[in-house]
Write a protein that holds these residues in place. Structure first.
Motif, PDB file in Angstrom:
ATOM      1  N   SER A  60      44.238  42.592  42.347  1.00 30.40           N
ATOM      2  CA  SER A  60      43.142  43.342  41.627  1.00 30.40           C
ATOM      3  C   SER A  60      43.056  44.189  40.017  1.00 30.40           C
ATOM      4  N   THR A  61      42.417  43.601  38.878  1.00 32.34           N
ATOM      5  CA  THR A  61      41.532  44.095  38.077  1.00 32.34           C
ATOM      6  C   THR A  61      41.382  45.217  37.573  1.00 32.34           C
ATOM      7  N   ILE A  62      41.103  45.989  38.895  1.00 39.03           N
ATOM      8  CA  ILE A  62      40.232  46.675  38.608  1.00 39.03           C
ATOM      9  C   ILE A  62      41.463  48.434  39.027  1.00 39.03           C
TER      10      ILE A  62
ATOM     11  N   ARG B 201      44.988  42.270  30.821  1.00 35.71           N
ATOM     12  CA  ARG B 201      46.171  40.966  31.318  1.00 35.71           C
ATOM     13  C   ARG B 201      47.787  41.240  31.331  1.00 35.71           C
TER      14      ARG B 201
ATOM     15  N   GLU C  20      38.341  47.366  33.432  1.00 40.22           N
ATOM     16  CA  GLU C  20      39.338  46.360  34.288  1.00 40.22           C
ATOM     17  C   GLU C  20      40.558  46.145  33.398  1.00 40.22           C
ATOM     18  N   LYS C  21      41.751  46.049  34.649  1.00 39.56           N
ATOM     19  CA  LYS C  21      43.169  46.203  33.700  1.00 39.56           C
ATOM     20  C   LYS C  21      42.896  44.719  32.816  1.00 39.56           C
TER      21      LYS C  21
ATOM     22  N   LYS D 220      32.286  49.994  33.396  1.00 44.27           N
ATOM     23  CA  LYS D 220      33.137  48.928  34.174  1.00 44.27           C
ATOM     24  C   LYS D 220      34.199  49.140  33.218  1.00 44.27           C
TER      25      LYS D 220
END
Length: 221
Positions: free
Chosen positions: A2-4, A54, A51-52, A49
């Protein structure tokens, strides 16, 4: 993966209420496609919004008092790391604050700054608790009877020229401080300070010089 971010995670975001031009720390209250976040500076809550970034693994060598250990940390791939920066390393031995002393991007190739994704190894030293080398001179002016000792102090301990310190049962007045080459140049204009009131943090001290205040004269033996 997950990128959340998870609930409770802290993320850097611009706050429209108190900091529209600079990022502040926000807590993720409710993760979602548009997560509910709260600014920790002013308490403003909104949807955003998030996002984690990378992350990539980076090898880190941690040095302390002549000994070294190796570990790996996950860091945002697109961030930039530079000499002198400090960060927290979580190792099996302890949670430590360290300072970057060298950045290796290839065999025998070291740079002052690099993108995390390009880094092969970060060389660091522990700065939250440090050992400071001290040279004490007798107060009769002789230098042939000087002696050395070590002090263990927090990295943010302040050594001030003209103030009296105690170590190993000795008392001495600080009369000179040599600064490490990896210290922040913005904090120190010179590599040595010897005017009364000059201050250097312990983590930035290469060597401390002092004048014995315990006796009128003493022998190195």
């Amino acid at each position: 993966m997950s990128t959340i971010p998870d609930a409770g995670e802290r993320v850097p975001l611009v706050c429209p209420s108190c900091s529209p031009d600079e990022q502040t720390v926000h807590e993720v209250v409710k993760p979602d496609g548009h997560s509910t976040v709260r600014c920790t500076a002013c308490g403003h809550v909104r949807k955003e919004k998030v996002e984690k970034p990378r992350e990539v693994p980076v090898d880190v060598v941690v040095s302390q008092d002549g000994e070294s250990l190796s570990t790996t940390v996950d860091a945002p791939a697109e961030e930039t790391v530079a000499l002198g920066e400090e960060f927290i390393v979580d190792t099996p031995e302890a949670l430590m604050q360290v300072r970057v002393t060298a950045i290796e991007v290839g065999p025998e190739q070291r740079v002052d700054e690099a993108t995390v994704e390009d880094v092969q190894t970060l060389w660091t030293r522990v700065v939250d608790n440090v050992t400071v080398n001290v040279t004490i001179h007798p107060n009769d002016g002789r230098t042939d009877a000087s002696r050395s000792l070590k002090m263990q102090v927090p990295g943010d301990y302040e050594f001030v020229v003209g103030e009296v310190e105690s170590a190993g049962g000795e008392e001495f007045e600080v009369d000179g401080i040599h600064v490490r080459t990896d210290a922040d140049a913005d904090n120190y204009r010179f590599d040595k300070f010897d005017h009364e009131g000059d201050m250097v943090f312990a983590k930035d001290v290469k060597r401390l010089y002092g004048r014995d205040t315990t006796t009128a004269a003493w022998s190195a033996w």
